[in-house]
Design an enzyme around this catalytic site. Structure first.
Site, PDB file in Angstrom:
ATOM      1  N   LYS A   1       1.365  -0.999   0.118  1.00 48.15           N
ATOM      2  CA  LYS A   1      -0.386  -0.277  -0.069  1.00 48.15           C
ATOM      3  C   LYS A   1       0.830   1.202  -0.194  1.00 48.15           C
ATOM      4  O   LYS A   1       2.029   1.369   0.250  1.00 48.15           O
ATOM      5  CB  LYS A   1      -1.172  -0.403   1.011  1.00 48.15           C
ATOM      6  CG  LYS A   1      -1.972  -1.541   0.828  1.00 48.15           C
ATOM      7  CD  LYS A   1      -3.045  -1.027   2.435  1.00 48.15           C
ATOM      8  CE  LYS A   1      -3.945  -2.177   2.615  1.00 48.15           C
ATOM      9  NZ  LYS A   1      -4.772  -2.349   3.976  1.00 48.15           N
TER      10      LYS A   1
ATOM     11  N   TYR B   1     -12.735  -2.258  -3.430  1.00 43.57           N
ATOM     12  CA  TYR B   1     -13.024  -2.047  -1.886  1.00 43.57           C
ATOM     13  C   TYR B   1     -14.633  -2.386  -1.636  1.00 43.57           C
ATOM     14  O   TYR B   1     -14.957  -2.144  -0.629  1.00 43.57           O
ATOM     15  CB  TYR B   1     -12.786  -1.416  -1.427  1.00 43.57           C
ATOM     16  CG  TYR B   1     -11.207  -1.584  -1.062  1.00 43.57           C
ATOM     17  CD1 TYR B   1     -10.681  -3.004   0.149  1.00 43.57           C
ATOM     18  CD2 TYR B   1      -9.826  -0.792  -1.340  1.00 43.57           C
ATOM     19  CE1 TYR B   1      -9.618  -2.875   0.782  1.00 43.57           C
ATOM     20  CE2 TYR B   1      -8.903  -0.971  -1.012  1.00 43.57           C
ATOM     21  CZ  TYR B   1      -8.425  -2.372   0.324  1.00 43.57           C
ATOM     22  OH  TYR B   1      -7.248  -2.622   0.540  1.00 43.57           O
TER      23      TYR B   1
ATOM     24  N   ASN C   1      -2.150   0.079   6.747  1.00 40.99           N
ATOM     25  CA  ASN C   1      -1.391  -0.965   7.587  1.00 40.99           C
ATOM     26  C   ASN C   1      -0.688  -1.872   5.976  1.00 40.99           C
ATOM     27  O   ASN C   1      -0.540  -2.285   6.182  1.00 40.99           O
ATOM     28  CB  ASN C   1      -2.399  -1.843   7.991  1.00 40.99           C
ATOM     29  CG  ASN C   1      -3.520  -2.305   6.770  1.00 40.99           C
ATOM     30  OD1 ASN C   1      -3.833  -1.847   5.442  1.00 40.99           O
ATOM     31  ND2 ASN C   1      -4.416  -3.659   7.144  1.00 40.99           N
TER      32      ASN C   1
ATOM     33  N   HIS D   1      -2.483  -5.622   1.748  1.00 41.55           N
ATOM     34  CA  HIS D   1      -3.653  -6.576   1.829  1.00 41.55           C
ATOM     35  C   HIS D   1      -3.194  -7.558   0.937  1.00 41.55           C
ATOM     36  O   HIS D   1      -2.350  -7.785   0.417  1.00 41.55           O
ATOM     37  CB  HIS D   1      -4.482  -5.824   0.363  1.00 41.55           C
ATOM     38  CG  HIS D   1      -5.948  -6.102  -0.190  1.00 41.55           C
ATOM     39  ND1 HIS D   1      -6.578  -6.716   0.685  1.00 41.55           N
ATOM     40  CD2 HIS D   1      -6.186  -7.650  -0.562  1.00 41.55           C
ATOM     41  CE1 HIS D   1      -7.599  -7.146   0.370  1.00 41.55           C
ATOM     42  NE2 HIS D   1      -7.057  -7.916  -0.595  1.00 41.55           N
TER      43      HIS D   1
ATOM     44  N   GLU E   1      -9.564 -10.717  -7.228  1.00 37.83           N
ATOM     45  CA  GLU E   1      -8.812  -9.426  -6.848  1.00 37.83           C
ATOM     46  C   GLU E   1      -7.794  -9.913  -8.014  1.00 37.83           C
ATOM     47  O   GLU E   1      -7.492  -9.003  -8.935  1.00 37.83           O
ATOM     48  CB  GLU E   1      -8.277  -9.709  -6.053  1.00 37.83           C
ATOM     49  CG  GLU E   1      -9.222  -9.712  -4.813  1.00 37.83           C
ATOM     50  CD  GLU E   1      -8.683  -9.338  -3.422  1.00 37.83           C
ATOM     51  OE1 GLU E   1      -9.623  -8.996  -2.928  1.00 37.83           O
ATOM     52  OE2 GLU E   1      -7.966  -9.675  -3.074  1.00 37.83           O
TER      53      GLU E   1
HETATM   54  P1  CMP Z   1      -7.300  -4.599   3.567  1.00 36.36           P
HETATM   55  O1  CMP Z   1      -6.916  -5.857   3.994  1.00 36.36           O
HETATM   56  O2  CMP Z   1      -7.000  -3.613   2.127  1.00 36.36           O
HETATM   57  O3  CMP Z   1      -9.096  -4.377   3.606  1.00 36.36           O
HETATM   58  C1  CMP Z   1      -9.651  -3.606   4.001  1.00 36.36           C
HETATM   59  C2  CMP Z   1      -9.011  -2.249   4.456  1.00 36.36           C
HETATM   60  O4  CMP Z   1     -10.000  -1.957   5.358  1.00 36.36           O
HETATM   61  C3  CMP Z   1      -8.096  -2.882   6.028  1.00 36.36           C
HETATM   62  O5  CMP Z   1      -6.545  -3.348   4.428  1.00 36.36           O
HETATM   63  C4  CMP Z   1      -8.180  -1.801   6.042  1.00 36.36           C
HETATM   64  O6  CMP Z   1      -7.084  -1.661   5.875  1.00 36.36           O
HETATM   65  C5  CMP Z   1      -8.760  -1.252   6.378  1.00 36.36           C
HETATM   66  N1  CMP Z   1     -10.027  -0.534   7.491  1.00 36.36           N
HETATM   67  C6  CMP Z   1     -10.394  -1.358   8.102  1.00 36.36           C
HETATM   68  N2  CMP Z   1     -10.806  -1.441   9.175  1.00 36.36           N
HETATM   69  C7  CMP Z   1     -10.606   0.171   9.265  1.00 36.36           C
HETATM   70  C8  CMP Z   1     -10.690   1.629   9.747  1.00 36.36           C
HETATM   71  N3  CMP Z   1     -11.312   1.712  11.141  1.00 36.36           N
HETATM   72  N4  CMP Z   1     -10.552   2.723   9.278  1.00 36.36           N
HETATM   73  C9  CMP Z   1      -8.728   2.907   8.367  1.00 36.36           C
HETATM   74  N5  CMP Z   1      -9.476   1.879   7.676  1.00 36.36           N
HETATM   75  C10 CMP Z   1      -9.688   0.240   7.921  1.00 36.36           C
END
Ligand code: CMP
Length: 140
Positions: free
Chosen positions: A11, A51, A114, A117, A128
């Site tokens: 990311k 998403y 984070n 993914h 995906e």
């Molecule tokens: P990802 O695995 O990419 O799938 C969905 C994403 O939503 C997740 O990783 C997080 O980065 C994001 N996400 C989940 N919870 C929150 C939150 N409370 N606030 C912002 N982003 C979130």
């Protein structure tokens, strides 16, 4: 367990900090093979499609803003039990809960920023991968 493929995104928080190679080193050390990879700027439409399952969540707009805020590296990873293996290697979604040595524990900044993914099931992995790669771009 048969050889499986999963979809991965490194990311914008990680590409901005020049961590692509560091993340890839953790992936490869875990026995996963990077069989396709490209660095792209995700469009808003791509992020919203990717998403769509989270469209009703309060963080959806923020999530799409973040995923289009800088380069991402989209990848196909291959290996034994690749989907579960990569989820273990990434660690918990929230880095505060991620185990030592995982990608998110090592590199993630927050639950939103984070770092990585990974697909959660074979059906989502197939969808995906198909969103970002043609079959002839994946070389196992
Ligand atoms: P990802 O695995 O990419 O799938 C969905 C994403 O939503 C997740 O990783 C997080 O980065 C994001 N996400 C989940 N919870 C929150 C939150 N409370 N606030 C912002 N982003 C979130």
């Amino acid at each position: 367990m048969a050889i499986q493929r999963t979809f991965s995104i490194i990311k914008p928080d990680a590409t901005k900090r020049n961590l692509t190679g560091a993340v890839n080193a953790v992936i490869e050390k875990a026995g996963l093979r990077i069989v396709a990879q490209k660095r792209i700027l995700m469009t808003r439409a791509q992020a919203e499609t990717f998403y769509a399952v989270h469209a009703a969540r309060p963080f959806f707009g923020e999530l799409c803003d973040f995923m289009t805020s800088g380069p991402v590296v989209v990848q196909v990873l291959e290996g034994e039990n690749a989907i579960a293996t990569y989820r273990d290697v990434m660690g918990a979604t929230n880095p505060a809960n991620a185990a030592e040595g995982t990608i998110r524990k090592l590199f993630a900044l927050s639950v939103g920023e984070n770092t990585a993914h990974g697909s959660d099931a074979p059906e989502t992995a197939a969808l995906e991968i198909a969103q970002f790669f043609a079959g002839n771009e994946i070389v196992g």
